[in-house]
Design a protein around this motif. Structure first.
Motif, PDB file in Angstrom:
ATOM      1  N   PHE A 208     -82.792   6.938  -2.820  1.00 22.44           N
ATOM      2  CA  PHE A 208     -82.271   6.611  -1.980  1.00 22.44           C
ATOM      3  C   PHE A 208     -83.192   5.233  -1.865  1.00 22.44           C
ATOM      4  N   GLU A 209     -83.880   5.631  -1.103  1.00 22.71           N
ATOM      5  CA  GLU A 209     -85.124   4.751  -0.589  1.00 22.71           C
ATOM      6  C   GLU A 209     -85.551   4.124  -1.572  1.00 22.71           C
ATOM      7  N   ALA A 210     -85.342   3.647  -2.801  1.00 22.94           N
ATOM      8  CA  ALA A 210     -85.223   2.753  -3.188  1.00 22.94           C
ATOM      9  C   ALA A 210     -83.953   2.170  -3.377  1.00 22.94           C
ATOM     10  N   PHE A 211     -83.069   2.633  -2.392  1.00 16.10           N
ATOM     11  CA  PHE A 211     -81.855   1.977  -2.776  1.00 16.10           C
ATOM     12  C   PHE A 211     -82.239   0.956  -0.871  1.00 16.10           C
ATOM     13  N   MET A 212     -82.465   1.515  -0.095  1.00 18.23           N
ATOM     14  CA  MET A 212     -82.467   0.983   0.704  1.00 18.23           C
ATOM     15  C   MET A 212     -83.642   0.285   1.202  1.00 18.23           C
ATOM     16  N   ARG A 213     -85.149   0.159   0.168  1.00 19.80           N
ATOM     17  CA  ARG A 213     -85.931  -1.214  -0.232  1.00 19.80           C
ATOM     18  C   ARG A 213     -85.311  -2.334  -0.645  1.00 19.80           C
ATOM     19  N   GLU A 214     -84.717  -2.069  -1.842  1.00 21.62           N
ATOM     20  CA  GLU A 214     -84.298  -2.781  -2.046  1.00 21.62           C
ATOM     21  C   GLU A 214     -82.751  -4.167  -2.064  1.00 21.62           C
ATOM     22  N   ARG A 215     -82.533  -3.555  -1.084  1.00 22.58           N
ATOM     23  CA  ARG A 215     -81.323  -3.853  -1.053  1.00 22.58           C
ATOM     24  C   ARG A 215     -81.385  -4.718  -0.073  1.00 22.58           C
ATOM     25  N   LEU A 216     -82.117  -3.463   1.644  1.00 25.69           N
ATOM     26  CA  LEU A 216     -81.970  -4.126   2.480  1.00 25.69           C
ATOM     27  C   LEU A 216     -83.995  -4.472   3.329  1.00 25.69           C
ATOM     28  N   PHE A 217     -84.032  -3.894   3.094  1.00 28.65           N
ATOM     29  CA  PHE A 217     -85.801  -3.924   3.330  1.00 28.65           C
ATOM     30  C   PHE A 217     -86.359  -5.500   2.644  1.00 28.65           C
ATOM     31  N   ALA A 218     -87.122  -5.536   1.196  1.00 26.87           N
ATOM     32  CA  ALA A 218     -87.971  -5.757   0.538  1.00 26.87           C
ATOM     33  C   ALA A 218     -87.269  -7.167   1.137  1.00 26.87           C
ATOM     34  N   PRO A 219     -85.324  -7.407   0.920  1.00 26.31           N
ATOM     35  CA  PRO A 219     -85.313  -9.229   0.510  1.00 26.31           C
ATOM     36  C   PRO A 219     -85.625  -9.707   1.939  1.00 26.31           C
ATOM     37  N   ILE A 220     -85.554  -8.560   3.520  1.00 25.49           N
ATOM     38  CA  ILE A 220     -86.146  -9.726   4.869  1.00 25.49           C
ATOM     39  C   ILE A 220     -87.208  -9.114   5.373  1.00 25.49           C
ATOM     40  N   GLY A 221     -87.881  -9.022   4.452  1.00 26.10           N
ATOM     41  CA  GLY A 221     -89.667  -8.701   4.310  1.00 26.10           C
ATOM     42  C   GLY A 221     -89.819  -7.259   5.271  1.00 26.10           C
ATOM     43  N   MET A 222     -89.402  -6.675   5.504  1.00 28.12           N
ATOM     44  CA  MET A 222     -89.292  -5.584   5.257  1.00 28.12           C
ATOM     45  C   MET A 222     -90.384  -4.639   4.973  1.00 28.12           C
ATOM     46  N   ALA A 223     -91.604  -4.733   4.794  1.00 32.88           N
ATOM     47  CA  ALA A 223     -92.622  -4.081   3.719  1.00 32.88           C
ATOM     48  C   ALA A 223     -93.124  -2.515   4.950  1.00 32.88           C
ATOM     49  N   SER A 224     -93.458  -2.293   6.043  1.00 31.02           N
ATOM     50  CA  SER A 224     -93.707  -1.220   6.830  1.00 31.02           C
ATOM     51  C   SER A 224     -92.765   0.495   6.907  1.00 31.02           C
ATOM     52  N   PRO A 225     -91.229   0.417   6.953  1.00 33.34           N
ATOM     53  CA  PRO A 225     -89.876   1.199   6.741  1.00 33.34           C
ATOM     54  C   PRO A 225     -91.265   2.187   6.330  1.00 33.34           C
ATOM     55  N   VAL A 226     -91.044   3.831   6.835  1.00 35.88           N
ATOM     56  CA  VAL A 226     -90.804   5.002   6.546  1.00 35.88           C
ATOM     57  C   VAL A 226     -90.150   5.680   7.042  1.00 35.88           C
ATOM     58  N   PRO A 227     -88.637   5.592   5.774  1.00 35.80           N
ATOM     59  CA  PRO A 227     -87.387   6.948   6.534  1.00 35.80           C
ATOM     60  C   PRO A 227     -87.536   7.979   6.065  1.00 35.80           C
ATOM     61  N   LYS A 228     -87.208   9.015   6.940  1.00 37.10           N
ATOM     62  CA  LYS A 228     -87.376  10.440   6.576  1.00 37.10           C
ATOM     63  C   LYS A 228     -86.375  10.818   6.105  1.00 37.10           C
ATOM     64  N   PHE A 229     -86.567  11.762   5.173  1.00 39.06           N
ATOM     65  CA  PHE A 229     -85.490  12.551   4.477  1.00 39.06           C
ATOM     66  C   PHE A 229     -85.972  14.190   4.698  1.00 39.06           C
ATOM     67  N   ASP A 230     -84.315  14.989   4.263  1.00 44.58           N
ATOM     68  CA  ASP A 230     -84.051  16.353   4.536  1.00 44.58           C
ATOM     69  C   ASP A 230     -84.457  17.107   3.242  1.00 44.58           C
ATOM     70  N   ASP A 231     -84.461  18.528   3.710  1.00 41.94           N
ATOM     71  CA  ASP A 231     -84.826  19.160   2.183  1.00 41.94           C
ATOM     72  C   ASP A 231     -83.823  18.907   1.021  1.00 41.94           C
ATOM     73  N   ALA A 232     -82.253  18.010   1.187  1.00 44.25           N
ATOM     74  CA  ALA A 232     -81.127  18.525   0.617  1.00 44.25           C
ATOM     75  C   ALA A 232     -81.209  17.243   0.069  1.00 44.25           C
ATOM     76  N   GLY A 233     -82.341  16.017   0.550  1.00 45.39           N
ATOM     77  CA  GLY A 233     -82.570  14.778   0.013  1.00 45.39           C
ATOM     78  C   GLY A 233     -81.597  13.237   0.548  1.00 45.39           C
ATOM     79  N   THR A 234     -80.694  13.916   2.143  1.00 39.74           N
ATOM     80  CA  THR A 234     -80.128  13.460   2.809  1.00 39.74           C
ATOM     81  C   THR A 234     -81.088  12.379   4.414  1.00 39.74           C
ATOM     82  N   PHE A 235     -80.894  11.202   4.178  1.00 38.05           N
ATOM     83  CA  PHE A 235     -81.532  10.461   4.933  1.00 38.05           C
ATOM     84  C   PHE A 235     -80.692  10.095   6.613  1.00 38.05           C
ATOM     85  N   ILE A 236     -82.546  10.887   7.117  1.00 37.98           N
ATOM     86  CA  ILE A 236     -81.830  10.949   8.459  1.00 37.98           C
ATOM     87  C   ILE A 236     -81.454  10.303   9.312  1.00 37.98           C
ATOM     88  N   GLY A 237     -80.750   9.757   8.788  1.00 39.02           N
ATOM     89  CA  GLY A 237     -80.583   8.528   9.419  1.00 39.02           C
ATOM     90  C   GLY A 237     -79.858   7.964  10.943  1.00 39.02           C
TER      91      GLY A 237
END
Length: 354
Positions: A208-237
């Protein structure tokens, strides 16, 4: 919805000759119309000491106008390379990710959300749509309380019994109102959305993090984001995506430009308008909490503005009539929250012609 959409102010396009900040931010001068004396007073309110009487701590302020940074300032011990907490600004990032999946045809926000907790025969929660979740109108019982000495579902979800499976915890809540009948701000709803999105794209955790980076962060130059996930693998959005102030400004610019970046459409057409279309709020709710769209707040920077707001004073404010994005990070006590909102409005007004 379409009748409301026609009343939305137009979104500005990138000015000719101003490069997109995919790599570096272009820098410009403050406009001649800036109310300089008042602006200087407001900066004193924020940065005169590590903690000021009006705002508490201000760690970062970035103001972009016309696609260029026109003011950037940091508190003692903070700087442009440091990542700052999003808190609930992550909800607006979740909105963007849902938009991308919607544009791919993997989600329909007007359809019932997929939640295993609601699959029982006759369970009325099974009728809750993604739209109602994004508009904080699911009807699910929830206590959004930030003081640790009071009952709080959000604290239990993030730091207590629910932290291993934030979406499961939130989705287990009973209905308090029929879906769509009442607006109530709930961090739990965002994590239900985040899990539904993960199931729709078939990815959780690192994928899921790879999806975030490929489709949202990288295209607009956001190199710094650090998303956090729970033990179930859900992005704590609901709460956790750290980034630099400049990267949060990139995210705000994407929305200010209607979801288009340097000729490439990142968000589906109309998705930003969906975010800033007002949600029905029962009498008194908008007056007390502020007007709300779909995982974005409305009017903080004046009529027509929309913003990603986070606990402790984290804000990304998009102001279409000024072609402006304002990012503020800090540690502002809850009892100074309204002072900070007024301060942001006053800063924006300094850029408005008399």
């Amino acid at each position: 919805m379409s009748e409301t959409l026609t009343r939305l102010p137009p979104l500005p396009i990138q000015p000719a000759g101003v490069p997109w900040p995919t790599v570096d931010w272009p820098v410009g001068d403050a406009p001649a119309a800036l109310k300089k004396t008042r602006f200087a007073e407001l900066m004193q309110d924020a940065f005169a000491a590590r903690s000021t009487p009006r705002l508490g701590e201000t760690h970062a302020l970035v103001i972009v106008q016309g696609g260029r940074i026109v003011h950037e300032q940091y508190g003692e011990g903070f700087g442009p390379e440091q990542t700052y907490p999003s808190w609930s600004k992550a909800k607006s990032i979740t909105h963007a990710l849902v938009g991308i999946a919607t544009g791919d045809g993997r989600l329909d926000v007007m359809a019932p959300a997929v939640a295993p907790e609601w699959r029982g025969a006759g369970d009325p929660r099974g009728a809750i749509t993604l739209d109602q979740l994004l508009r904080m109108s699911s009807g699910l019982a929830w206590v959004e309380e930030y003081l640790p000495d009071r009952p709080s579902d959000v604290i239990a979800m993030l730091f207590g019994d629910g932290k291993a499976d934030v979406a499961g915890f939130a989705a287990s809540a009973p209905l308090a109102q029929p879906p769509g009948a009442q607006w109530y701000y709930s961090s739990g709803t965002t994590n239900i959305v985040s899990r539904a999105l993960a199931r729709a794209i078939g990815a959780k955790g690192a994928a899921f993090e790879a999806f975030m980076r490929e489709r949202l962060f990288a295209p607009i130059g956001m190199a710094s984001p650090v998303p956090k996930f729970d033990d179930a693998g859900t992005f704590i959005g609901s709460s956790f995506c750290f980034a630099t102030a400049r990267d949060f400004a990139r995210f705000g610019t994407l929305y200010l430009r209607g979801g288009v970046w340097d000729g490439r459409r990142i968000l589906p057409e109309g998705w930003v308008d969906y975010a800033r279309t007002p949600t029905f709020q029962q009498a008194g709710a908008a007056e007390t909490e502020g007007r709300y769209g779909a995982h974005w707040w409305l009017d903080l920077g004046g009529p027509g503005s929309f913003s990603a707001n986070g606990y402790d004073g984290q804000y990304t404010v998009c102001v279409p009539d000024l072609d402006m994005v304002l990012v503020r990070h800090g540690a502002t006590p809850l009892d100074k929250k309204d002072d900070l909102k007024r301060w942001i409005g006053e800063v924006v007004d300094c850029f408005r012609a008399i």
